[in-house]
Design a protein around this motif. Structure first.
Motif, short mmCIF file in Angstrom:
data_model
loop_
_atom_site.label_atom_id
_atom_site.label_comp_id
_atom_site.label_asym_id
_atom_site.label_seq_id
_atom_site.Cartn_x
_atom_site.Cartn_y
_atom_site.Cartn_z
N ARG A 134 -5.42 -2.41 -7.37
CA ARG A 134 -6.77 -2.23 -6.82
C ARG A 134 -7.78 -2.99 -7.69
O ARG A 134 -7.53 -3.14 -8.90
CB ARG A 134 -7.15 -0.74 -6.81
CG ARG A 134 -6.36 0.09 -5.82
CD ARG A 134 -6.55 1.57 -6.13
NE ARG A 134 -6.07 1.88 -7.46
CZ ARG A 134 -6.61 2.80 -8.25
NH1 ARG A 134 -7.66 3.50 -7.87
NH2 ARG A 134 -6.12 3.03 -9.45
N ARG A 171 -8.12 -5.39 -5.46
CA ARG A 171 -7.65 -6.40 -4.51
C ARG A 171 -6.79 -5.75 -3.43
O ARG A 171 -6.86 -6.12 -2.25
CB ARG A 171 -6.87 -7.49 -5.25
CG ARG A 171 -6.25 -8.47 -4.29
CD ARG A 171 -5.74 -9.71 -4.95
NE ARG A 171 -4.84 -10.38 -4.04
CZ ARG A 171 -4.57 -11.66 -4.08
NH1 ARG A 171 -5.13 -12.43 -4.99
NH2 ARG A 171 -3.72 -12.18 -3.22
N ARG A 172 -5.94 -4.81 -3.82
CA ARG A 172 -5.20 -4.03 -2.81
C ARG A 172 -6.03 -2.80 -2.45
O ARG A 172 -6.61 -2.16 -3.33
CB ARG A 172 -3.86 -3.57 -3.35
CG ARG A 172 -2.90 -4.71 -3.63
CD ARG A 172 -2.36 -5.33 -2.37
NE ARG A 172 -1.03 -5.85 -2.59
CZ ARG A 172 -0.77 -7.04 -3.12
NH1 ARG A 172 -1.76 -7.86 -3.45
NH2 ARG A 172 0.48 -7.41 -3.31
N SER A 173 -6.04 -2.46 -1.18
CA SER A 173 -6.83 -1.33 -0.70
C SER A 173 -5.95 -0.51 0.25
O SER A 173 -5.54 -1.02 1.29
CB SER A 173 -8.07 -1.87 0.02
OG SER A 173 -8.84 -0.82 0.55
N ALA A 191 -7.68 -11.59 5.01
CA ALA A 191 -7.03 -10.43 4.40
C ALA A 191 -5.64 -10.28 5.01
O ALA A 191 -5.41 -10.66 6.16
CB ALA A 191 -7.86 -9.18 4.65
N ALA A 203 -15.29 -6.50 3.02
CA ALA A 203 -14.97 -7.35 1.88
C ALA A 203 -15.26 -8.83 2.17
O ALA A 203 -15.00 -9.69 1.33
CB ALA A 203 -13.51 -7.17 1.48
N ASP A 250 -4.30 -6.49 1.49
CA ASP A 250 -4.51 -7.38 0.35
C ASP A 250 -5.78 -8.16 0.67
O ASP A 250 -5.82 -8.93 1.64
CB ASP A 250 -3.33 -8.33 0.17
CG ASP A 250 -3.52 -9.26 -0.99
OD1 ASP A 250 -4.06 -8.84 -2.03
OD2 ASP A 250 -3.12 -10.45 -0.89
N LEU A 251 -6.81 -7.93 -0.14
CA LEU A 251 -8.11 -8.57 0.12
C LEU A 251 -8.17 -9.84 -0.71
O LEU A 251 -8.51 -9.81 -1.89
CB LEU A 251 -9.23 -7.60 -0.26
CG LEU A 251 -9.28 -6.34 0.62
CD1 LEU A 251 -10.14 -5.26 -0.03
CD2 LEU A 251 -9.81 -6.69 2.00
N ALA A 252 -7.82 -10.94 -0.08
CA ALA A 252 -7.71 -12.20 -0.80
C ALA A 252 -8.59 -13.24 -0.12
O ALA A 252 -8.13 -14.08 0.64
CB ALA A 252 -6.26 -12.67 -0.83
#
Ligand SMILES: CC(C)(COP(=O)(O)OP(=O)(O)OC[C@H]1O[C@@H](n2cnc3c(N)ncnc32)[C@H](O)[C@@H]1OP(=O)(O)O)[C@@H](O)C(=O)NCCC(=O)NCCS
Length: 151
Positions: free
Chosen positions: A39, A41-43, A66, A97, A60-62
């Motif tokens: 976290r 980045r990972r949610s 996502a 995000a 994965d918020l990249a």
């Protein structure tokens, strides 16, 4: 039933649902801890009913795209809208995000998951032929890469 952020106490029940849902290739408990440690980045979100975890989903918020890591509902609770609810929550989080799209990978033989994603605006953008190879020499299964634009 309510949705909330996953916390470390949820990881064991999540791993139990995972083991029942993916008998051949479940994530081990250590993977849930690694995801939790990654976290923000990972949610991950959990669905809670009567103080029990009945489903979970993760992102994965990249950057601008996502990735949906998983959406899993307890076997006894499927078919009641929970998977769709969890997926919508991921979309809300991805938008918040700043993501413009979400992508995921699904086995071509996973009918319920394909139904879920297809009905919620995902389209197949690529097929990885024979991506999932069975350990016992059985037939391999394609991986479908799906994408949804967030508006
Ligand atoms: C895929 C999964 C998360 C769906 O969760 P669910 O709570 O049962 O799904 P819902 O009740 O919210 O249904 C949402 C949509 O999924 C589709 N769907 C659900 N079950 C389905 C089934 N058995 N066959 C085909 N489509 C199905 C439908 O399109 C449904 O939309 P509708 O109700 O508007 O018609 C659930 O089956 C599951 O946990 N499977 C095991 C784990 C898994 O494979 N996860 C996906 C990994 S990529």
């Amino acid at each position: 039933m309510r949705l909330r952020d996953a916390d470390w106490r949820d990881l064991a029940p999540m791993a139990e649902i995972e083991a029942r849902s993916f008998p051949a290739d479940a994530w081990p408990p250590a993977t849930f801890w690694a995801e939790h440690a990654a976290r923000p980045r990972r949610s991950y979100v959990v669905a809670i009913d009567e103080h029990r975890v009945v489903g979970y989903a993760g992102l994965d918020l990249a950057g601008d795209v996502a990735d949906v890591m998983t959406v899993t509902v307890h076997p006894d609770r499927r078919g009641t809208g929970l998977g769709a609810h969890l997926l919508e929550e991921l979309h809300t989080r991805a938008r918040a995000a700043g993501a413009a799209a979400v992508m995921l990978e699904v086995r071509a033989d996973n009918g319920p998951a394909r139904g879920l994603y297809g009905s919620r605006g995902y389209a197949v953008v690529h097929t990885r032929s024979g991506y999932y190879r069975s350990a016992d020499g059985g037939p391999s299964v394609d991986a479908l890469i799906m994408r949804k634009e967030l508006s």
